[in-house]
Design a protein around this motif. Structure first.
Motif, short mmCIF file in Angstrom:
data_model
loop_
_atom_site.label_atom_id
_atom_site.label_comp_id
_atom_site.label_asym_id
_atom_site.label_seq_id
_atom_site.Cartn_x
_atom_site.Cartn_y
_atom_site.Cartn_z
N SER A 208 1.63 7.43 -10.94
CA SER A 208 2.25 8.44 -10.08
C SER A 208 3.62 8.85 -10.60
O SER A 208 3.93 10.05 -10.67
N ALA B 282 7.21 6.93 1.23
CA ALA B 282 6.50 8.08 0.68
C ALA B 282 7.27 8.82 -0.40
O ALA B 282 6.68 9.63 -1.13
N ASP C 263 0.81 -1.22 0.00
CA ASP C 263 0.00 0.00 0.00
C ASP C 263 0.84 1.26 0.00
O ASP C 263 0.30 2.37 0.10
N SER C 264 2.16 1.12 -0.10
CA SER C 264 3.04 2.29 -0.07
C SER C 264 2.92 3.09 -1.36
O SER C 264 2.62 2.53 -2.43
N ALA C 265 3.18 4.36 -1.28
CA ALA C 265 3.17 5.20 -2.47
C ALA C 265 4.29 4.79 -3.42
O ALA C 265 4.10 4.71 -4.64
N ARG D 272 -1.30 2.26 -9.94
CA ARG D 272 -1.20 3.54 -9.23
C ARG D 272 0.24 4.04 -9.20
O ARG D 272 0.50 5.22 -9.44
N HIS D 273 1.17 3.13 -8.91
CA HIS D 273 2.59 3.51 -8.88
C HIS D 273 3.02 4.01 -10.24
O HIS D 273 3.71 5.05 -10.36
N ASP E 183 12.19 3.25 -8.06
CA ASP E 183 10.86 3.55 -8.59
C ASP E 183 10.96 3.93 -10.07
O ASP E 183 10.06 3.59 -10.85
N ASN F 219 -2.19 -1.45 -7.17
CA ASN F 219 -1.01 -0.75 -6.66
C ASN F 219 0.05 -0.57 -7.73
O ASN F 219 0.73 0.46 -7.78
#
Length: 231
Positions: free
Chosen positions: A225, A184, A177-179, A221-222, A190, A218
Motif C-alpha cells: 500500500s 486509515a 487489521d488497520s490499513a 499489505r502495508h 508508515d 498485514n
C-alpha cells in the motif's frame, strides 16, 4: 526557491533506496507530496557524520533520517502527523527504535550471512554495473567488522534472525487489521516501517526475515500500500 535534495544510496529491486533509512525519508517526502531532487550516491565524504542519507536545503545540510524528517516537518509545516495523540507519538518513537534494532539483522542477511551474500552481491552488480565487484567485496569486509563491534556479529545466525523476527512480529501485532499504523491514514511512521519492510519484502532472497514477512499478510499489505503511494 531551489528544491531540497535528498542524497541516498542507489535503489534496488524496485525500491528507491536499498538502505532502509534513505527509503524512509524518500517515502516520507513522497507521502507529503513534496517537490525534491533525489540523487543516488555511494561516496559519503560530503555527508554529515559520513553517513547516508542526508538532505541539502539551501545552506542547510541535515543528516540522520529522523532529524531530516523533523527538519522538514518544521521547515515546511508538513501536516502528515497532525492530530496524533501524545500516546501515539510515544509509540511512534518506540517503533522507530524497534526499526533501528531491525536494521542489524536485515543488514546481516545481505552482507554477513554466507548463504545470502552472493545473491545480494549479484543483484547489486547486475542492476548497477558501475559498481565494481572489488568495491562490493570491500564493503562486505567492512560490514563484517561493523557487525562484530556492534555486537550482532557475535551471535549465531539463527539468534540474529530471531531478534529481527521479534521486531517484525511486534510491528505486525501493532498494525493488526488497520490499513496503517495509526488507522486509515498514512503517517510518517508508515514511511519508516515501509523503509525497512520493503527492503526485505521486494528482494528475491529467501532469508528468514523475508519468509516471516510473507507469512504476515498485514505486513505485506502495508508494504504494498505504501509502495503504491510513493513509487
Amino acid at each position: 526557491m531551489d528544491k531540497p535534495t535528498l542524497y541516498s544510496y542507489p535503489g534496488l529491486c524496485g525500491v528507491a533506496d536499498n538502505n532502509p533509512f534513505g527509503l524512509k525519508v524518500y517515502a516520507f517526502m513522497r507521502l507529503c507530496n513534496m517537490p525534491f531532487e533525489h540523487k543516488h550516491i555511494l561516496d559519503t565524504k560530503n555527508a554529515p557524520r559520513g553517513q547516508l542519507p542526508y538532505l541539502t536545503d539551501g545552506d542547510q545540510d541535515i543528516g540522520d533520517s529522523d532529524a531530516i524528517i523533523a527538519y522538514l516537518i518544521h521547515r515546511y509545516r508538513l501536516a502528515l502527523d497532525d492530530g496524533l495523540s501524545e500516546q501515539q507519538r510515544r509509540l511512534d518513537y518506540l517503533l522507530r527504535r524497534t526499526l533501528d534494532d531491525l536494521y542489524w539483522p536485515m543488514s546481516y542477511s545481505r552482507w554477513g550471512d554466507a548463504r545470502y551474500w552472493p545473491s545480494f552481491r549479484n543483484l547489486v552488480l547486475a542492476e548497477h554495473p558501475q559498481i565494481a565487484q572489488g568495491d562490493m567485496d570491500a564493503a562486505h569486509d567492512y560490514n563484517q567488522q561493523r557487525y562484530y563491534y556492534q555486537g550482532i556479529g557475535r551471535y549465531q545466525p539463527e539468534q540474529i534472525y530471531e531478534r529481527g523476527i521479534a521486531d517484525l512480529a511486534a510491528i505486525s501485532g501493532l498494525l493488526g487489521d488497520s490499513a496503517f499504523i495509526f488507522g486509515a491514514a498514512a503517517r510518517s511512521i508508515d514511511a519508516a516501517v515501509y523503509g525497512f519492510v520493503a527492503n526485505i519484502y521486494f528482494y528475491d532472497i529467501p532469508t528468514p526475515l523475508k519468509q516471516f514477512v510473507l507469512a504476515c499478510p498485514n505486513l505485506a499489505r502495508h508494504c504494498e500500500s505504501v509502495h503504491a503511494r510513493v513509487r
